[in-house]
Design an enzyme around this catalytic site. Structure first.
Site, PDB file in Angstrom:
ATOM      1  N   TYR A  55      -3.938  11.770  -2.882  1.00 52.61           N
ATOM      2  CA  TYR A  55      -5.360  11.799  -3.257  1.00 52.61           C
ATOM      3  C   TYR A  55      -6.164  12.325  -2.068  1.00 52.61           C
ATOM      4  O   TYR A  55      -5.702  12.253  -0.925  1.00 52.61           O
ATOM      5  CB  TYR A  55      -5.858  10.389  -3.656  1.00 52.61           C
ATOM      6  CG  TYR A  55      -5.806   9.352  -2.548  1.00 52.61           C
ATOM      7  CD1 TYR A  55      -6.881   9.182  -1.664  1.00 52.61           C
ATOM      8  CD2 TYR A  55      -4.683   8.553  -2.359  1.00 52.61           C
ATOM      9  CE1 TYR A  55      -6.829   8.241  -0.640  1.00 52.61           C
ATOM     10  CE2 TYR A  55      -4.622   7.609  -1.337  1.00 52.61           C
ATOM     11  CZ  TYR A  55      -5.703   7.462  -0.487  1.00 52.61           C
ATOM     12  OH  TYR A  55      -5.647   6.538   0.530  1.00 52.61           O
ATOM     13  N   TYR A 163       3.694  -2.914   0.456  1.00 51.59           N
ATOM     14  CA  TYR A 163       2.779  -2.734  -0.680  1.00 51.59           C
ATOM     15  C   TYR A 163       3.611  -2.313  -1.881  1.00 51.59           C
ATOM     16  O   TYR A 163       4.326  -1.304  -1.823  1.00 51.59           O
ATOM     17  CB  TYR A 163       1.734  -1.666  -0.330  1.00 51.59           C
ATOM     18  CG  TYR A 163       0.586  -1.577  -1.320  1.00 51.59           C
ATOM     19  CD1 TYR A 163       0.170  -2.678  -2.069  1.00 51.59           C
ATOM     20  CD2 TYR A 163      -0.114  -0.383  -1.508  1.00 51.59           C
ATOM     21  CE1 TYR A 163      -0.895  -2.598  -2.954  1.00 51.59           C
ATOM     22  CE2 TYR A 163      -1.187  -0.293  -2.396  1.00 51.59           C
ATOM     23  CZ  TYR A 163      -1.564  -1.399  -3.117  1.00 51.59           C
ATOM     24  OH  TYR A 163      -2.618  -1.313  -4.004  1.00 51.59           O
ATOM     25  N   ASP A 263     -10.723  -4.320   2.101  1.00 53.68           N
ATOM     26  CA  ASP A 263     -10.123  -3.081   1.579  1.00 53.68           C
ATOM     27  C   ASP A 263     -11.110  -1.910   1.575  1.00 53.68           C
ATOM     28  O   ASP A 263     -10.867  -0.898   0.923  1.00 53.68           O
ATOM     29  CB  ASP A 263      -9.509  -3.264   0.186  1.00 53.68           C
ATOM     30  CG  ASP A 263      -8.593  -2.106  -0.174  1.00 53.68           C
ATOM     31  OD1 ASP A 263      -7.951  -1.548   0.731  1.00 53.68           O
ATOM     32  OD2 ASP A 263      -8.538  -1.717  -1.362  1.00 53.68           O
TER      33      ASP A 263
HETATM   34  O1  LIG Z   1      -6.136   0.207  -0.037  1.00 55.82           O
HETATM   35  C1  LIG Z   1      -5.199  -0.266  -0.644  1.00 55.82           C
HETATM   36  O2  LIG Z   1      -4.700  -1.296  -0.247  1.00 55.82           O
HETATM   37  C2  LIG Z   1      -4.677   0.330  -1.818  1.00 55.82           C
HETATM   38  C3  LIG Z   1      -4.513   1.611  -2.191  1.00 55.82           C
HETATM   39  C4  LIG Z   1      -4.473   2.790  -1.326  1.00 55.82           C
HETATM   40  C5  LIG Z   1      -3.512   2.717  -0.244  1.00 55.82           C
HETATM   41  O3  LIG Z   1      -2.884   1.725  -0.040  1.00 55.82           O
HETATM   42  C6  LIG Z   1      -3.293   3.884   0.632  1.00 55.82           C
HETATM   43  O4  LIG Z   1      -3.720   4.996   0.305  1.00 55.82           O
HETATM   44  O5  LIG Z   1      -2.671   3.696   1.674  1.00 55.82           O
HETATM   45  C7  LIG Z   1      -4.317   1.861  -3.620  1.00 55.82           C
HETATM   46  O6  LIG Z   1      -3.895   0.937  -4.316  1.00 55.82           O
HETATM   47  O7  LIG Z   1      -4.590   2.984  -4.062  1.00 55.82           O
END
Ligand SMILES: O=C(O)/C=C(\CC(=O)C(=O)O)C(=O)O
Length: 311
Positions: A55, A163, A263
């Site tokens: 993104y 994550y 966040d």
């Molecule tokens: O900010 C967060 O925790 C979650 C994100 C983005 C992300 O982790 C990243 O781009 O590194 C999501 O679920 O898109």
């Protein structure tokens, strides 16, 4: 706060910019509170987004992050490498170095990282690496590569942030439980909050924490997990009711292993962009006593990110 920009990059279609003009929280944060999950994006003109990114965000600079910190009443930040910067940690490192010791970082590294580079990251304030398993955000990295990285960063006293989505926990269980460090789960492993809090999916997550005392959890991102809201907008003081039982359960059962973060700047939200002041007002719904609030916001993050300041 100043307005978001995007430089020469074209934002992903439908991108929601972070909320300008957040309210002052009604909830007064305890002295020394840490926003333990936030990001910086670029600015792209100075720190270009990674070619392999999934993104393209609006910019979200360190100055804007630290203005938000002061506005909300936090004392410190943990800046987590966002996937739009890949394994190029320069924006995050720059934010840490400019913070006067008030920010620590979580990096993304590849197997090719040298010991000298790890030492430089440590000197800048990095204390962890993030392994991301959310398929819409990253390409697959082999587990043996991640395990090798984990063994190397363990020697620096760092931890691993993971994550993932709740449905993927069974498949990832053996890998996660073999990690040799403290392991911090982002956003409670993204439970589907339309399922029961005492159902099998969230029970598996609780079992993961119960059986592994090295596992911690961020109880953040109700705005990402909520299905029914209400949204943290327009002064709403009882936002994201469907997330409350999940986060409260984790805070009450594991009070010494939980962290909270805004966040900000809230990458990839599709529905709405929350007012960060109202997100802070969400905290007393999930940490209901001053003692729990202090552990969540001060004692725990200080123990993990600034252990040298502990008595
Ligand atoms: O900010 C967060 O925790 C979650 C994100 C983005 C992300 O982790 C990243 O781009 O590194 C999501 O679920 O898109």
């Amino acid at each position: 706060m100043s307005k978001p920009t995007s430089g020469d990059f074209t934002k992903t279609a439908g991108w929601l910019d972070w909320y300008t003009g957040p309210s002052k929280p009604r909830f007064q944060l305890p002295a020394g509170a840490v926003d333990a999950h936030c990001h910086v994006f670029g600015p792209g003109a100075e720190f270009p987004y990674a070619p392999e990114r999934k993104y393209t965000p609006c910019d979200a600079s360190k100055q804007q992050l630290y203005a938000l910190r002061d506005h909300l009443g936090f004392s410190r930040n943990v800046v987590v490498q966002a996937t739009c910067h890949g394994a190029d940690n320069r924006a995050m490192v720059d934010a840490c170095l400019s913070s006067g010791g008030k920010a620590r970082g979580v990096a993304t590294v590849k197997r090719s990282v040298t010991d000298e580079e790890l030492q430089q990251l440590h000197a800048a304030g990095v204390r962890g690496v993030r392994f991301n398993f959310v398929k819409r955000l990253v390409d697959f990295t082999p587990k043996d590569e991640l395990m090798e990285i984990a063994a190397r960063i363990q020697k620096l006293g760092w931890h691993v942030v993971i994550y993932f989505e709740a449905v993927d926990l069974p498949e990832l269980w053996d890998f996660f439980t073999a990690l040799p460090t403290t392991v911090v789960v982002d956003h409670m492993g993204r439970p589907d909050v339309s399922k029961p809090v005492d159902g099998p999916e969230f029970e598996l997550f609780l079992k993961f924490m119960r059986e592994h005392p090295n596992v911690w959890s961020k109880v953040s991102c109700p705005e990402r997990l909520s299905v029914t809201g209400p949204k943290a907008l327009d002064g709403e003081q009882a936002a994201y009711q469907d997330v409350v039982p999940f986060a409260r359960k984790v805070v009450e059962e594991f009070p010494d292993r939980v962290l909270w973060g805004t966040d900000w700047p809230h990458p990839n939200l599709k529905d709405h962009m929350p007012d960060d002041g109202l997100l802070v007002d969400f905290i007393p719904q999930i940490a209901t006593t001053p003692a729990l609030q202090k552990k969540l916001l001060v004692t725990n993050p200080m123990r993990l990110y600034w252990p040298e300041e502990q008595a």
